[in-house]
Design an enzyme around this catalytic site. Structure first.
Site, PDB file in Angstrom:
ATOM      1  N   CYS A  54     -40.267  94.620   9.810  1.00  0.00           N
ATOM      2  CA  CYS A  54     -40.566  94.038  11.120  1.00  0.00           C
ATOM      3  C   CYS A  54     -41.649  92.965  10.960  1.00  0.00           C
ATOM      4  O   CYS A  54     -42.643  93.174  10.269  1.00  0.00           O
ATOM      5  CB  CYS A  54     -41.039  95.136  12.067  1.00  0.00           C
ATOM      6  SG  CYS A  54     -41.349  94.518  13.729  1.00  0.00           S
ATOM      7  N   CYS A  58     -48.340  95.504  13.940  1.00  0.00           N
ATOM      8  CA  CYS A  58     -48.906  96.694  14.595  1.00  0.00           C
ATOM      9  C   CYS A  58     -49.537  97.581  13.508  1.00  0.00           C
ATOM     10  O   CYS A  58     -48.845  98.002  12.564  1.00  0.00           O
ATOM     11  CB  CYS A  58     -47.817  97.450  15.336  1.00  0.00           C
ATOM     12  SG  CYS A  58     -46.836  96.362  16.405  1.00  0.00           S
ATOM     13  N   CYS A  61     -48.069 101.057  12.300  1.00  0.00           N
ATOM     14  CA  CYS A  61     -46.617 101.229  12.130  1.00  0.00           C
ATOM     15  C   CYS A  61     -46.140 101.174  10.681  1.00  0.00           C
ATOM     16  O   CYS A  61     -46.512 100.283   9.910  1.00  0.00           O
ATOM     17  CB  CYS A  61     -45.886 100.171  12.948  1.00  0.00           C
ATOM     18  SG  CYS A  61     -44.100 100.466  13.002  1.00  0.00           S
ATOM     19  N   CYS A  98     -32.102 107.960  22.373  1.00  0.00           N
ATOM     20  CA  CYS A  98     -32.937 106.753  22.353  1.00  0.00           C
ATOM     21  C   CYS A  98     -32.780 106.049  21.008  1.00  0.00           C
ATOM     22  O   CYS A  98     -32.993 106.661  19.958  1.00  0.00           O
ATOM     23  CB  CYS A  98     -34.411 107.107  22.507  1.00  0.00           C
ATOM     24  SG  CYS A  98     -34.747 108.132  23.930  1.00  0.00           S
ATOM     25  N   CYS A 129     -31.272 105.181  26.098  1.00  0.00           N
ATOM     26  CA  CYS A 129     -32.541 104.464  26.112  1.00  0.00           C
ATOM     27  C   CYS A 129     -32.563 103.615  24.842  1.00  0.00           C
ATOM     28  O   CYS A 129     -32.077 104.065  23.798  1.00  0.00           O
ATOM     29  CB  CYS A 129     -33.693 105.468  26.082  1.00  0.00           C
ATOM     30  SG  CYS A 129     -35.313 104.677  25.981  1.00  0.00           S
ATOM     31  N   CYS A 189     -39.666 102.908  30.604  1.00  0.00           N
ATOM     32  CA  CYS A 189     -40.340 103.956  29.835  1.00  0.00           C
ATOM     33  C   CYS A 189     -41.491 103.249  29.130  1.00  0.00           C
ATOM     34  O   CYS A 189     -41.254 102.370  28.293  1.00  0.00           O
ATOM     35  CB  CYS A 189     -39.357 104.560  28.835  1.00  0.00           C
ATOM     36  SG  CYS A 189     -40.144 105.625  27.608  1.00  0.00           S
ATOM     37  N   ARG A 261     -44.162 112.187  28.627  1.00  0.00           N
ATOM     38  CA  ARG A 261     -43.505 112.682  27.394  1.00  0.00           C
ATOM     39  C   ARG A 261     -44.509 112.938  26.272  1.00  0.00           C
ATOM     40  O   ARG A 261     -45.268 112.050  25.878  1.00  0.00           O
ATOM     41  CB  ARG A 261     -42.445 111.693  26.911  1.00  0.00           C
ATOM     42  CG  ARG A 261     -41.758 112.187  25.622  1.00  0.00           C
ATOM     43  CD  ARG A 261     -40.534 111.377  25.235  1.00  0.00           C
ATOM     44  NE  ARG A 261     -39.613 111.321  26.338  1.00  0.00           N
ATOM     45  CZ  ARG A 261     -39.263 110.203  26.962  1.00  0.00           C
ATOM     46  NH1 ARG A 261     -39.715 109.048  26.552  1.00  0.00           N
ATOM     47  NH2 ARG A 261     -38.443 110.242  27.971  1.00  0.00           N
TER      48      ARG A 261
HETATM   49  N1  SAM Z   1     -40.223  97.439  17.614  1.00  0.00           N
HETATM   50  C1  SAM Z   1     -40.187  97.831  18.962  1.00  0.00           C
HETATM   51  C2  SAM Z   1     -41.534  97.732  19.635  1.00  0.00           C
HETATM   52  O1  SAM Z   1     -42.544  97.850  18.993  1.00  0.00           O
HETATM   53  O2  SAM Z   1     -41.534  97.545  20.852  1.00  0.00           O
HETATM   54  C3  SAM Z   1     -39.618  99.230  19.158  1.00  0.00           C
HETATM   55  C4  SAM Z   1     -39.937 100.342  18.188  1.00  0.00           C
HETATM   56  S1  SAM Z   1     -41.650 100.835  18.074  1.00  0.00           S
HETATM   57  C5  SAM Z   1     -41.626 101.832  16.643  1.00  0.00           C
HETATM   58  C6  SAM Z   1     -41.886 101.917  19.463  1.00  0.00           C
HETATM   59  C7  SAM Z   1     -43.236 102.539  19.676  1.00  0.00           C
HETATM   60  O3  SAM Z   1     -43.422 103.619  18.775  1.00  0.00           O
HETATM   61  C8  SAM Z   1     -44.464 101.692  19.492  1.00  0.00           C
HETATM   62  O4  SAM Z   1     -44.730 100.859  20.578  1.00  0.00           O
HETATM   63  C9  SAM Z   1     -45.552 102.739  19.335  1.00  0.00           C
HETATM   64  O5  SAM Z   1     -46.101 103.049  20.593  1.00  0.00           O
HETATM   65  C10 SAM Z   1     -44.796 103.939  18.754  1.00  0.00           C
HETATM   66  N2  SAM Z   1     -45.228 104.204  17.365  1.00  0.00           N
HETATM   67  C11 SAM Z   1     -44.892 103.483  16.273  1.00  0.00           C
HETATM   68  N3  SAM Z   1     -45.480 103.973  15.169  1.00  0.00           N
HETATM   69  C12 SAM Z   1     -46.231 105.027  15.558  1.00  0.00           C
HETATM   70  C13 SAM Z   1     -47.099 105.924  14.874  1.00  0.00           C
HETATM   71  N4  SAM Z   1     -47.326 105.825  13.572  1.00  0.00           N
HETATM   72  N5  SAM Z   1     -47.709 106.892  15.595  1.00  0.00           N
HETATM   73  C14 SAM Z   1     -47.495 106.991  16.926  1.00  0.00           C
HETATM   74  N6  SAM Z   1     -46.691 106.168  17.621  1.00  0.00           N
HETATM   75  C15 SAM Z   1     -46.069 105.188  16.964  1.00  0.00           C
HETATM   76 FE1  SF4 Z   2     -42.436  96.296  14.616  1.00  0.00          FE
HETATM   77 FE2  SF4 Z   2     -43.475  98.727  14.402  1.00  0.00          FE
HETATM   78 FE3  SF4 Z   2     -44.708  96.912  15.891  1.00  0.00          FE
HETATM   79 FE4  SF4 Z   2     -42.330  97.924  16.721  1.00  0.00          FE
HETATM   80  S1  SF4 Z   2     -44.246  99.040  16.488  1.00  0.00           S
HETATM   81  S2  SF4 Z   2     -42.972  95.775  16.725  1.00  0.00           S
HETATM   82  S3  SF4 Z   2     -41.331  98.242  14.737  1.00  0.00           S
HETATM   83  S4  SF4 Z   2     -44.390  96.798  13.665  1.00  0.00           S
END
Ligand code: SAM
Ligand code: SF4
Ligand code: DTB
Length: 325
Positions: A54, A58, A61, A98, A129, A189, A261
């Protein structure tokens, strides 16, 4: 009927957080049972339909290309694999499926593939979802026309702390996506992650943002950070369990009709903590032994937990929008 407010002041929310724990969860539970069956929990199963690589940064992530987490990238899954995972989830008792993709935003071509997936999952009589990153207005309308029930897009944290966590998209970008989703008539959501080093004020401010949206999100995922090796947030101090439960309780009080949730992080919570979260107003969770790239408690364990607490999973196969007004 509880009054739904969209004008919460930060001080009011902080005052809820500051209540003695028993007073806070008593208040939250009282509101919970006025609005929901307190012994039912909605269960959703997640599937990562496109994993890794990606472009976003973040810092929590596993899927960001900036984080060296050793995750193997995968292309968009073939539709047959998605359908077979959804069938399995339904057999195991999930009512909502989802699908998550590691995108900054979907291209129009990839959106068409996802739309086919949504139609195929809906044909199994499950709620759908997706979480695909930022969405344009037209894309949200296309998803609505495909019959999508929910779109997940988290604010993640407070506007004040946000810059510490992500730099490649703004808070306003997230709010714009939520507006596009809402305007298209898809259920929103949206929630966040706790335990990223934010303060209590940040947690209050995140909940304020969610509660003061023009409509409360239909569901509000509260994630406890899953620490992942190779991410900047690995090794940070874990959030105190009671502070997590307080946040669930405050979410329940200020968004009385939303599904709250209990999301990522359950694999590291004991059963007693989860039971307190349900008491404090959590009434939805991810079910199935995998989240997107990390582990969730296995299904047998969750079924046993439900039996021990006499909790039933909510059976709700309706695809009608959930009115939370
Ligand atoms: N890439 C898209 C986005 O970021 O909108 C969708 C997938 S992203 C993995 C969805 C959500 O998962 C993130 O916004 C975050 O809140 C949550 N998430 C991701 N990694 C996480 C982690 N290590 N611990 C807790 N929540 C996490
Ligand atoms: Fe990409 Fe992870 Fe951020 Fe979603 S949460 S935009 S998958 S880096
Ligand atoms: C949400 O708020 N939590 C889910 C879902 N929405 C997409 C994702 C949790 C991801 C946890 C880390 C992982 O498995 O990669």
């Amino acid at each position: 009927m509880s009054e739904l407010r969209n004008n919460w002041e930060l001080g009011e929310i902080e005052a809820l957080f500051d209540l003695p724990f028993n007073d806070l969860i008593y208040q939250a539970h009282s509101i919970h049972r006025k609005n929901f069956d307190q012994n039912k929990v909605q269960v959703s199963t997640l599937l990562s339909i496109k994993t890794g690589a990606c472009p976003e940064d973040c810092s929590y992530c596993s899927q960001s290309s900036r984080n060296d987490t050793g995750l193997e990238r995968e292309r968009l899954l073939p539709i047959e694999e998605v359908v077979s995972a959804a069938k399995q989830a339904k057999e195991n008792g999930a009512t909502r499926f989802c699908m998550g993709a590691a995108w900054r935003n979907p291209t129009d071509k990839s959106l068409d593939h996802v739309i086919n997936m949504i139609a195929a999952v809906k044909a199994l009589d499950m709620e759908t979802c997706v979480t695909l990153g930022m969405l344009e207005e037209e894309q949200a309308k296309k998803l609505k026309d495909s019959g999508l029930d929910y779109y997940n897009h988290n604010l993640d944290t407070s506007p004040e702390f946000y810059g510490e966590v992500i730099s490649t998209r703004t808070y306003q970008d997230r709010l714009d996506t939520l507006e596009n989703v809402r305007k298209a008539g898809i259920n929103v959501c949206s929630g966040g992650i706790l335990g990223m080093g934010e303060t209590r004020r940040d947690r209050a401010s995140l909940l304020q943002q969610l509660a003061n949206l023009p409509e409360h999100p239909a569901s509000v995922p509260i994630n406890d950070l899953v620490q992942i090796k190779g991410t900047p947030l690995d090794g940070i101090d874990k959030l105190d369990s009671f502070e997590f439960i307080r946040t669930v309780a405050v979410a329940r009080i200020i968004m009385p009709k939303s599904y709250v949730r209990l999301s990522a992080g359950r694999a590291e919570m004991n059963d007693e903590m989860q039971a307190l979260c349900f008491f404090a107003g959590a009434n939805s969770m991810f079910y199935g032994d995998r989240l997107l790239t990390t582990d969730n408690p296995d299904e047998d364990h969750d079924q046993q937990l439900f039996r021990r607490l006499n909790i039933e999973s909510e059976k709700r196969y309706s695809s009608a929008p959930v009115s939370i007004r």
